[in-house]
Design an enzyme around this catalytic site. Structure first.
Site, short mmCIF file in Angstrom:
data_model
loop_
_atom_site.label_atom_id
_atom_site.label_comp_id
_atom_site.label_asym_id
_atom_site.label_seq_id
_atom_site.Cartn_x
_atom_site.Cartn_y
_atom_site.Cartn_z
N ARG A 160 0.89 -1.18 0.00
CA ARG A 160 0.00 0.00 0.00
C ARG A 160 0.93 1.23 0.00
NH1 ARG A 160 -5.53 1.60 3.17
NH2 ARG A 160 -6.25 0.11 1.63
N HIS B 274 -7.04 0.95 -6.69
CA HIS B 274 -7.33 0.09 -5.54
C HIS B 274 -8.01 -1.18 -6.09
CE1 HIS B 274 -7.86 -1.16 -1.56
NE2 HIS B 274 -8.71 -0.26 -1.08
N GLN C 280 -10.14 -3.67 -3.88
CA GLN C 280 -11.44 -3.13 -3.51
C GLN C 280 -12.46 -3.40 -4.62
OE1 GLN C 280 -12.20 -1.26 -0.53
NE2 GLN C 280 -14.25 -1.74 -1.26
N ASP D 31 -17.04 7.66 -2.45
CA ASP D 31 -15.84 7.52 -1.61
C ASP D 31 -15.56 8.91 -1.02
OD1 ASP D 31 -13.45 6.68 -0.44
OD2 ASP D 31 -12.32 6.61 -2.31
N CYS E 270 -16.46 2.18 -0.19
CA CYS E 270 -15.32 1.31 0.17
C CYS E 270 -15.01 1.37 1.66
CB CYS E 270 -14.09 1.71 -0.64
SG CYS E 270 -13.63 3.45 -0.43
N ARG F 71 -14.16 -8.29 0.88
CA ARG F 71 -12.73 -8.06 0.70
C ARG F 71 -11.96 -9.35 1.02
NH1 ARG F 71 -10.49 -3.01 0.91
NH2 ARG F 71 -8.68 -4.19 0.22
N1 NVA Z 1 -9.75 6.94 -1.79
C1 NVA Z 1 -9.47 6.54 -0.44
C2 NVA Z 1 -9.71 5.09 -0.28
C3 NVA Z 1 -9.44 4.52 1.07
C4 NVA Z 1 -9.74 3.06 1.16
C5 NVA Z 1 -8.03 6.88 -0.10
O1 NVA Z 1 -7.16 6.65 -0.94
O2 NVA Z 1 -7.78 7.39 0.98
N1 CP Z 2 -11.53 0.13 1.92
C1 CP Z 2 -10.28 0.08 2.40
O1 CP Z 2 -9.30 -0.16 1.65
O2 CP Z 2 -10.18 0.28 3.73
P1 CP Z 2 -8.83 0.48 4.54
O3 CP Z 2 -8.21 1.77 4.09
O4 CP Z 2 -9.25 0.49 5.99
O5 CP Z 2 -7.91 -0.67 4.23
#
Ligand code: NVA
Ligand code: CP
Length: 337
Positions: free
Chosen positions: A125, A152, A155, A247, A287, A315
């Site tokens: 990540r 992502h 997801q 989101d 998400c 997930r």
């Molecule tokens: N778009 C959000 C998704 C988190 C799961 C982010 O990147 O923070």
């Molecule tokens: N939806 C998702 O990826 O959640 P987290 O950021 O908690 O992993």
């Protein structure tokens, strides 16, 4: 008595996993577009099977090691990857990289050459997409994108698994994403295209998804019978939709823009008034984590149309299927003696 499968038998793999499994063994998932339409369909099919009969795969990845390096916070992604590998018989090693970006202490190439000696899969990540693609280029074991600024994909697998559960198929479905054209939006567009859905994105000017990913999704949709449509009016975007997704307006890494973005995204809030324009049977998707009463109201998030916790559960199932495919695991109910 539980059936014991031969771990190394190709016949076993062929008889228990969908046919594209051989093409996915050893591969990376940096983007949803890395997989063909058939390969995506095979992962989805296996995800449903794994969810329906988890015991059949209890030891399918016996003793396999999965390492996770996360530069950003996580609840769902971290825990669903950990529960997935643990319940397949393997083990997760988590490395918190929130205080030091990957590649700073040691080159990604050198990291890859170490990691591949110890583990079977690397989950990342990151901020930069290139951190993931570079690791994938150097590592001989599979590398999985657990979110970058650009995509992502895990997801999107779980989200379309949830849609398939609700609607039977995503083909021909009217899927609408409202809000920031961000990482989640990019993977959803590509996934919708792969499965032949009609995807509309309603976003403010200057916050539309990236043009190259839109073009990539449209090229895939041309092959599958799906479509990608970009609009700026949120009511136009959601009218008649089967699924409404949103989101956060400000993703991780963009926190300095919160104040600037809040008024721009206000008309895109998913509330009961906006949901009323969707099909009566429409589901609401997110998400998570959600910023309650910012991009979505409590009434919608906690309401009868919301499937957000099904998405969160899926997930784990979708990632189990992904790990099985990439690591070449076959159904096996019992531990090796
Ligand atoms: N778009 C959000 C998704 C988190 C799961 C982010 O990147 O923070
Ligand atoms: N939806 C998702 O990826 O959640 P987290 O950021 O908690 O992993």
């Amino acid at each position: 008595m539980a059936k014991t499968y031969n771990w190394n038998s190709p016949e076993t793999a062929a008889s228990t996993l969908p046919s594209p499994v051989e093409s996915l063994a050893g591969r990376d998932l940096c983007s949803i577009a890395d997989f063909s339409t058939d390969e995506i369909a095979a992962v989805m099919k296996l995800a449903h099977e794994v969810k329906a009969d988890p015991g059949k795969y209890r030891w399918a990845l016996d003793a396999k090691q999965m390492v996770m390096f996360f530069e950003k916070a996580s609840l769902r992604t971290r825990l669903t990857f950990e529960t997935a590998i643990n319940t397949l018989g393997g083990n997760a090693i988590f490395v918190d990289q929130t205080q030091s970006p990957l590649g700073e202490r040691e080159s990604l190439a050198d990291m890859a050459r170490n990691l591949e000696r110890w583990v079977s899969v690397i989950v990342l990540r990151t901020y930069a997409r290139e951190t993931i693609t570079e690791m994938a280029q150097y590592a001989t074991c599979p590398v999985i994108n657990a979110l970058s600024d650009l995509e992502h994909p895990c997801q999107a697998l779980a989200d379309f698994m949830t849609i398939e559960e609700r609607f039977g198929t995503a083909k021909g479905l009217k899927f609408t994403y409202v809000g920031d054209g961000n990482n989640v939006c990019h993977s959803l567009m590509l996934m919708a295209a792969q499965l032949g859905a009609h995807c509309t994105v309603g976003s403010p000017k200057n916050y539309a998804p990236k043009a190259d990913i839109v073009a990539q999704a449209r090229a895939i949709a041309n092959e599958t019978g799906g479509s990608i449509n970009l609009v700026s009016d949120p009511v136009v975007a959601v009218t008649g939709a089967d699924a409404i997704y949103t989101d956060v307006c400000t993703s991780m890494g963009f926190e300095h823009e919160v104040t600037k973005r809040a008024p721009i995204f206000k008309p895109y809030q998913v509330n009961e008034q906006l949901m009323a324009h969707a099909a009566p049977h429409a589901v609401f998707m997110h998400c998570l984590p959600a910023h309650r009463n910012a991009e979505v109201t409590d009434a919608v998030l906690d309401g009868p149309q919301s499937v957000v916790f099904d998405q969160a559960e899926n997930r784990m199932h979708a990632q189990k299927a992904l790990l099985l495919m990439l690591l070449g695991g076959t159904a096996r109910e019992t531990a090796r003696q």
